[in-house]
Design a protein around this motif. Structure first.
Motif, PDB file in Angstrom:
ATOM      1  N   ASN A 201       0.876  -1.180  -0.291  1.00 43.12           N
ATOM      2  CA  ASN A 201      -0.021  -0.103  -0.144  1.00 43.12           C
ATOM      3  C   ASN A 201       0.878   1.422  -0.040  1.00 43.12           C
ATOM      4  O   ASN A 201       1.338   1.512   1.099  1.00 43.12           O
ATOM      5  CB  ASN A 201      -0.916  -0.084   1.209  1.00 43.12           C
ATOM      6  CG  ASN A 201      -1.869  -1.189   0.980  1.00 43.12           C
ATOM      7  OD1 ASN A 201      -2.493  -1.506   0.372  1.00 43.12           O
ATOM      8  ND2 ASN A 201      -1.966  -1.937   2.173  1.00 43.12           N
ATOM      9  N   HIS A 213       1.454   2.160   5.935  1.00 44.26           N
ATOM     10  CA  HIS A 213      -0.134   1.807   5.160  1.00 44.26           C
ATOM     11  C   HIS A 213      -0.258   0.424   5.051  1.00 44.26           C
ATOM     12  O   HIS A 213      -1.191   0.036   4.504  1.00 44.26           O
ATOM     13  CB  HIS A 213      -0.138   2.475   3.933  1.00 44.26           C
ATOM     14  CG  HIS A 213      -0.082   4.078   3.947  1.00 44.26           C
ATOM     15  ND1 HIS A 213       0.193   5.001   2.813  1.00 44.26           N
ATOM     16  CD2 HIS A 213      -0.476   5.046   4.860  1.00 44.26           C
ATOM     17  CE1 HIS A 213       0.071   6.141   3.037  1.00 44.26           C
ATOM     18  NE2 HIS A 213      -0.272   6.194   4.605  1.00 44.26           N
ATOM     19  N   SER A 215      -1.436  -3.264   5.857  1.00 44.28           N
ATOM     20  CA  SER A 215      -2.691  -3.653   6.401  1.00 44.28           C
ATOM     21  C   SER A 215      -2.944  -4.993   6.699  1.00 44.28           C
ATOM     22  O   SER A 215      -2.002  -5.801   6.263  1.00 44.28           O
ATOM     23  CB  SER A 215      -3.877  -3.114   5.446  1.00 44.28           C
ATOM     24  OG  SER A 215      -3.588  -3.973   4.274  1.00 44.28           O
ATOM     25  N   GLU A 236     -11.176  -4.783   6.583  1.00 38.92           N
ATOM     26  CA  GLU A 236      -9.773  -4.364   7.115  1.00 38.92           C
ATOM     27  C   GLU A 236      -9.856  -4.419   8.805  1.00 38.92           C
ATOM     28  O   GLU A 236     -10.293  -3.543   9.321  1.00 38.92           O
ATOM     29  CB  GLU A 236      -9.337  -3.037   6.434  1.00 38.92           C
ATOM     30  CG  GLU A 236      -7.930  -2.706   6.891  1.00 38.92           C
ATOM     31  CD  GLU A 236      -7.630  -1.523   6.294  1.00 38.92           C
ATOM     32  OE1 GLU A 236      -6.833  -1.254   5.462  1.00 38.92           O
ATOM     33  OE2 GLU A 236      -8.014  -0.321   6.903  1.00 38.92           O
ATOM     34  N   SER A 239      -4.297  -1.638  10.434  1.00 36.63           N
ATOM     35  CA  SER A 239      -3.935  -0.870   9.399  1.00 36.63           C
ATOM     36  C   SER A 239      -2.728  -0.116   9.915  1.00 36.63           C
ATOM     37  O   SER A 239      -2.562  -0.051  11.327  1.00 36.63           O
ATOM     38  CB  SER A 239      -4.967  -0.049   8.971  1.00 36.63           C
ATOM     39  OG  SER A 239      -5.608   0.863  10.223  1.00 36.63           O
ATOM     40  N   SER A 286     -11.101  -1.359  11.864  1.00 34.46           N
ATOM     41  CA  SER A 286      -9.596  -1.571  11.938  1.00 34.46           C
ATOM     42  C   SER A 286      -9.148  -1.317  13.342  1.00 34.46           C
ATOM     43  O   SER A 286      -9.550  -0.302  13.878  1.00 34.46           O
ATOM     44  CB  SER A 286      -8.862  -0.857  11.055  1.00 34.46           C
ATOM     45  OG  SER A 286      -7.555  -0.775  11.420  1.00 34.46           O
TER      46      SER A 286
END
Length: 378
Positions: A201, A213, A215, A236, A239, A286
């Motif tokens: 990411n 970023h 995840s 998600e 993160s 998240s």
């Protein structure tokens, strides 16, 4: 090709390796939970089981999964292994899965043709540590592909779903899948949850700088005996993990994951720690990086991760050749040296691992020798 963690982690490797050698092969000053005995305590013998290089020359064994039940071409007690590099040692181009028996017999389980897939896999095929065997003998393996072995050409990849005979039957891509790096699975009846770490990411765009970023996805599947699993939902649940490209390691980011009592433990490689995501099976949002379980001390760029039968966390270091045992409360209670080759000793040699029981033992792949090895009792 060794996955050698450079810059900050390489510097840590020298001091950490020295400290570990000073304390010896087992560190147990802090009592663990359970019966007070570390899982690694009686395990002192390291042996080579077999080469992981198939006929096409693929190298750099990454993922390991223990076959729990014989079905199709999968045999109970064998270890399934994914290769990340091709015969030219280019990272992100390996296409094979091999199956190794405890007696050292190696057989090709699958050789995947990137040009003949049943669904999209952006960039092609480069098999990662993300490897799980689901009920019915369905095998799921991650792909983080490159065209030339460099991070500049790395693309999002996918998860490949193979049947019990090693044929790719479907692919999972998009919906947050971006460089699937490692994975664990939890199955209950016809439902399976895959927990997948992703390391691309904005990583390539970062040009070697750390971006936060990375995840963790929970992918919910409905499994079937005679047809491929159905992907029904994605959440998600983690993160903000640190990740970066690296000229030697290709990419570094959140790697190994293991589930215990609803908590997902994550090897946060760049920040040299293990974190815990609570309520991983049910949460709808998240947890960020989760709670920090432990950091530093014997950790040195933790990569592969597995949970012992009593709930301790095993990780192998990318910065040296050690395996570390940590309790859920964060006490690092044992360490073993598995590889001492290279400079710093053992750096870049270890990645995937799998625990077998009755008797307790640990299978691990060694990238320095392209072998499957065993840590067991004398």
């Amino acid at each position: 090709m060794r996955l050698v963690l450079t810059s900050r982690l390489a510097a840590v490797a020298v001091t950490a390796a020295t400290a570990i050698m000073m304390v010896g092969q087992t560190a147990s000053a802090v009592p663990p939970g359970g019966d007070g005995k570390p899982f690694l305590g009686p395990l002192h013998t390291i042996s080579t089981v077999a080469s992981t290089v198939p006929a096409n020359g693929d190298q750099n064994p990454y993922g390991t999964a223990l076959v729990e039940k014989s079905v199709g071409d999968l045999r109970r007690g064998n270890v399934l292994i994914s290769n990340f590099n091709n015969a030219g040692n280019q990272q992100g181009t390996g296409t094979t899965l091999v199956q190794v028996s405890p007696k050292g017999t190696t057989r090709l389980f699958a050789q995947i043709d990137p040009q003949n897939l049943p669904g999209p896999c952006p960039g092609g095929v480069g098999l990662t540590t993300a490897l799980s065997i689901l009920p019915g003998g369905w095998v799921v393996v991650g792909s983080l592909p490159t065209t030339d072995g460099t991070s500049a050409t790395a693309q999002a990849g996918c998860l490949l779903v193979l049947d019990r005979h090693g044929k790719v039957r479907e692919t999972f891509s998009g919906q947050g899948i971006n460089g699937p790096w490692d994975m664990t699975a939890s199955s209950r009846g016809e439902k399976t949850d895959l927990f997948v770490t992703n390391v691309l990411n904005d990583t390539v765009a970062g040009g070697g700088n750390v971006v936060r970023h990375g995840s963790v996805l929970r992918m919910t599947l409905r499994t079937h005996d005679n047809r491929p699993p159905t992907w029904i939902a994605t959440t998600e649940i983690g993160s903000g993990f640190a990740e970066k490209t690296d000229p030697t390691a290709l990419v570094i980011g959140p790697t190994g994951v293991g589930l215990r009592d609803g908590t997902l433990y994550v090897a946060d490689t760049v920040d040299n720690r293990i974190t815990a995501i609570p309520d991983a099976l049910n949460r709808r949002t998240s947890a960020g990086i989760g709670r920090v379980v432990t950091t530093g001390q014997y950790l040195n760029g933790p990569l592969g991760l597995a949970i012992t039968p009593k709930g301790d966390i095993l990780t192998v270091n990318g910065g040296d050749g050690n395996i570390v045992e940590t309790t859920p409360r964060g006490a690092q209670v044992a360490v073993r040296t598995l590889d001492t080759s290279g400079t710093p000793p053992g750096a870049g040699a270890l990645f995937g691992l799998a625990i077998a029981k009755n008797p307790n033992r640990v299978y691990f792949v060694d990238n320095a020798t392209n072998t499957l090895n065993l840590l067991s009792r004398p």
